[in-house]
Design a protein around this motif. Structure first.
Motif, mmCIF file in Angstrom:
data_model
loop_
_atom_site.group_PDB
_atom_site.id
_atom_site.type_symbol
_atom_site.label_atom_id
_atom_site.label_comp_id
_atom_site.label_asym_id
_atom_site.label_seq_id
_atom_site.Cartn_x
_atom_site.Cartn_y
_atom_site.Cartn_z
ATOM 1 N N MET A 89 0.846 -1.170 0.000
ATOM 2 C CA MET A 89 0.000 0.000 0.000
ATOM 3 C C MET A 89 0.896 1.238 0.000
ATOM 4 S SD MET A 89 -2.697 1.237 2.947
ATOM 5 C CE MET A 89 -3.552 -0.307 2.903
ATOM 6 N N PRO A 90 0.940 1.993 -1.117
ATOM 7 C CA PRO A 90 1.747 3.200 -1.150
ATOM 8 C C PRO A 90 1.231 4.238 -0.148
ATOM 9 C CG PRO A 90 0.790 2.715 -3.321
ATOM 10 C CD PRO A 90 0.230 1.743 -2.344
ATOM 11 N N ALA A 91 2.143 5.053 0.342
ATOM 12 C CA ALA A 91 1.766 6.094 1.299
ATOM 13 C C ALA A 91 2.557 7.358 1.006
ATOM 14 C CB ALA A 91 2.028 5.624 2.717
ATOM 15 N N VAL A 92 1.980 8.505 1.366
ATOM 16 C CA VAL A 92 2.652 9.792 1.236
ATOM 17 C C VAL A 92 2.439 10.583 2.516
ATOM 18 C CG1 VAL A 92 2.495 9.920 -1.287
ATOM 19 C CG2 VAL A 92 0.656 10.848 0.109
ATOM 20 N N HIS A 93 3.354 11.500 2.780
ATOM 21 C CA HIS A 93 3.253 12.358 3.957
ATOM 22 C C HIS A 93 3.573 13.779 3.502
ATOM 23 C CE1 HIS A 93 3.393 13.229 8.273
ATOM 24 N NE2 HIS A 93 4.281 14.132 7.932
ATOM 25 N N TYR A 94 2.735 14.730 3.917
ATOM 26 C CA TYR A 94 2.931 16.134 3.573
ATOM 27 C C TYR A 94 2.825 16.982 4.832
ATOM 28 C CZ TYR A 94 2.095 14.809 -1.271
ATOM 29 O OH TYR A 94 2.170 14.241 -2.492
ATOM 30 N N ARG A 95 3.489 18.132 4.764
ATOM 31 C CA ARG A 95 3.401 19.121 5.846
ATOM 32 C C ARG A 95 3.358 20.497 5.197
ATOM 33 N NH1 ARG A 95 7.015 19.679 11.249
ATOM 34 N NH2 ARG A 95 6.308 21.754 11.767
ATOM 35 N N TRP A 96 2.376 21.284 5.627
ATOM 36 C CA TRP A 96 2.214 22.638 5.100
ATOM 37 C C TRP A 96 2.337 23.645 6.232
ATOM 38 C CZ3 TRP A 96 -1.237 18.690 3.998
ATOM 39 C CH2 TRP A 96 -1.326 18.286 2.663
ATOM 40 N N GLN A 97 2.778 24.847 5.888
ATOM 41 C CA GLN A 97 2.789 25.998 6.791
ATOM 42 C C GLN A 97 1.713 26.957 6.334
ATOM 43 O OE1 GLN A 97 5.112 24.763 9.447
ATOM 44 N NE2 GLN A 97 4.888 26.954 9.601
ATOM 45 N N GLN A 98 1.050 27.620 7.269
ATOM 46 C CA GLN A 98 0.076 28.640 6.897
ATOM 47 C C GLN A 98 0.808 29.893 6.450
ATOM 48 O OE1 GLN A 98 -2.466 29.241 10.274
ATOM 49 N NE2 GLN A 98 -3.809 27.563 9.705
ATOM 50 N N ASP A 99 0.290 30.523 5.408
ATOM 51 C CA ASP A 99 0.836 31.804 4.961
ATOM 52 C C ASP A 99 0.310 32.906 5.867
ATOM 53 O OD1 ASP A 99 2.390 30.926 2.896
ATOM 54 O OD2 ASP A 99 0.925 31.356 1.327
ATOM 55 N N GLY A 100 1.210 33.729 6.392
ATOM 56 C CA GLY A 100 0.807 34.887 7.167
ATOM 57 C C GLY A 100 0.303 34.575 8.563
ATOM 58 N N ALA A 101 0.480 33.332 9.039
ATOM 59 C CA ALA A 101 0.015 32.968 10.381
ATOM 60 C C ALA A 101 0.908 31.862 10.922
ATOM 61 C CB ALA A 101 -1.436 32.502 10.346
ATOM 62 N N ALA A 102 0.882 31.710 12.234
ATOM 63 C CA ALA A 102 1.668 30.657 12.876
ATOM 64 C C ALA A 102 0.809 29.407 13.001
ATOM 65 C CB ALA A 102 2.136 31.118 14.254
ATOM 66 N N GLY A 103 0.777 28.611 11.963
ATOM 67 C CA GLY A 103 -0.001 27.384 11.977
ATOM 68 C C GLY A 103 0.556 26.416 10.958
ATOM 69 N N ARG A 104 0.160 25.150 11.087
ATOM 70 C CA ARG A 104 0.643 24.147 10.153
ATOM 71 C C ARG A 104 -0.376 23.019 10.045
ATOM 72 N NH1 ARG A 104 2.862 23.496 14.962
ATOM 73 N NH2 ARG A 104 3.129 21.442 15.855
ATOM 74 N N GLU A 105 -0.242 22.237 8.994
ATOM 75 C CA GLU A 105 -1.087 21.070 8.814
ATOM 76 C C GLU A 105 -0.215 19.930 8.313
ATOM 77 O OE1 GLU A 105 -5.217 19.579 6.705
ATOM 78 O OE2 GLU A 105 -4.635 21.681 6.588
ATOM 79 N N GLU A 106 -0.468 18.746 8.829
ATOM 80 C CA GLU A 106 0.238 17.552 8.393
ATOM 81 C C GLU A 106 -0.778 16.508 7.994
ATOM 82 O OE1 GLU A 106 3.538 16.108 10.820
ATOM 83 O OE2 GLU A 106 3.202 17.851 12.099
ATOM 84 N N ILE A 107 -0.424 15.715 6.987
ATOM 85 C CA ILE A 107 -1.319 14.645 6.564
ATOM 86 C C ILE A 107 -0.499 13.440 6.126
ATOM 87 C CG2 ILE A 107 -1.512 15.395 4.172
ATOM 88 C CD1 ILE A 107 -4.510 14.597 4.363
ATOM 89 N N HIS A 108 -1.007 12.280 6.467
ATOM 90 C CA HIS A 108 -0.442 11.011 6.012
ATOM 91 C C HIS A 108 -1.552 10.305 5.247
ATOM 92 C CE1 HIS A 108 1.993 7.396 6.009
ATOM 93 N NE2 HIS A 108 0.872 6.740 6.237
ATOM 94 N N ALA A 109 -1.273 9.902 4.030
ATOM 95 C CA ALA A 109 -2.287 9.232 3.214
ATOM 96 C C ALA A 109 -1.762 7.869 2.785
ATOM 97 C CB ALA A 109 -2.618 10.068 1.993
ATOM 98 N N SER A 110 -2.643 6.887 2.840
ATOM 99 C CA SER A 110 -2.302 5.562 2.331
ATOM 100 C C SER A 110 -3.320 5.185 1.274
ATOM 101 C CB SER A 110 -2.272 4.540 3.467
ATOM 102 O OG SER A 110 -3.512 4.499 4.133
#
Length: 125
Positions: free
Chosen positions: A1-22
């Protein structure tokens, strides 16, 4: 099962989002967290779709500042359930938006459909 992991930073704010998908033959699955640091909130989510990529199930947990959990389901016949209660007013819907945003922009996505650049909102870290 292939998987990917991403991490984003919010523009103009102190926040982030992470996601793991399989990805599997039966259904893709996503698990992620959004950290909205200005509001002091952390939202964790697990989302499942059917093999065609149509939304079927999600569990959203607001971990901070106060713990709350919501389960959202969409059946193949179009019936929606929120925390086990039928919600016929959502019958025309096919997907959910965990960001609750009406912001629109031209975005860049990869081969899996993940956002690489969302101007003014998120950028790949």
């Amino acid at each position: 099962m292939p998987a990917v992991h991403y991490r984003w930073q919010q523009d103009g704010a102190a926040g982030r989002e992470e996601i793991h998908a399989s990805f599997s033959a039966d259904a893709p699955r996503w698990q992620g967290k959004s950290h909205m640091e200005q509001a002091g909130a952390v939202l964790a989510y697990k989302i499942e779709t059917d093999a065609a990529g149509v939304f079927s199930h999600a569990v959203l947990t607001l971990a901070e500042p106060a713990r709350r959990t919501m389960t959202i389901e969409r059946h193949a016949d179009g019936e929606w359930l929120i925390d086990g209660e039928s919600r016929p007013e959502f019958s025309a819907g096919t997907d959910i938006d965990v960001m609750d945003s009406d912001f629109t922009a031209v975005i860049t996505v990869d081969a899996h459909g993940f956002v690489l650049d969302y101007p003014g909102v998120l950028r790949l870290d």
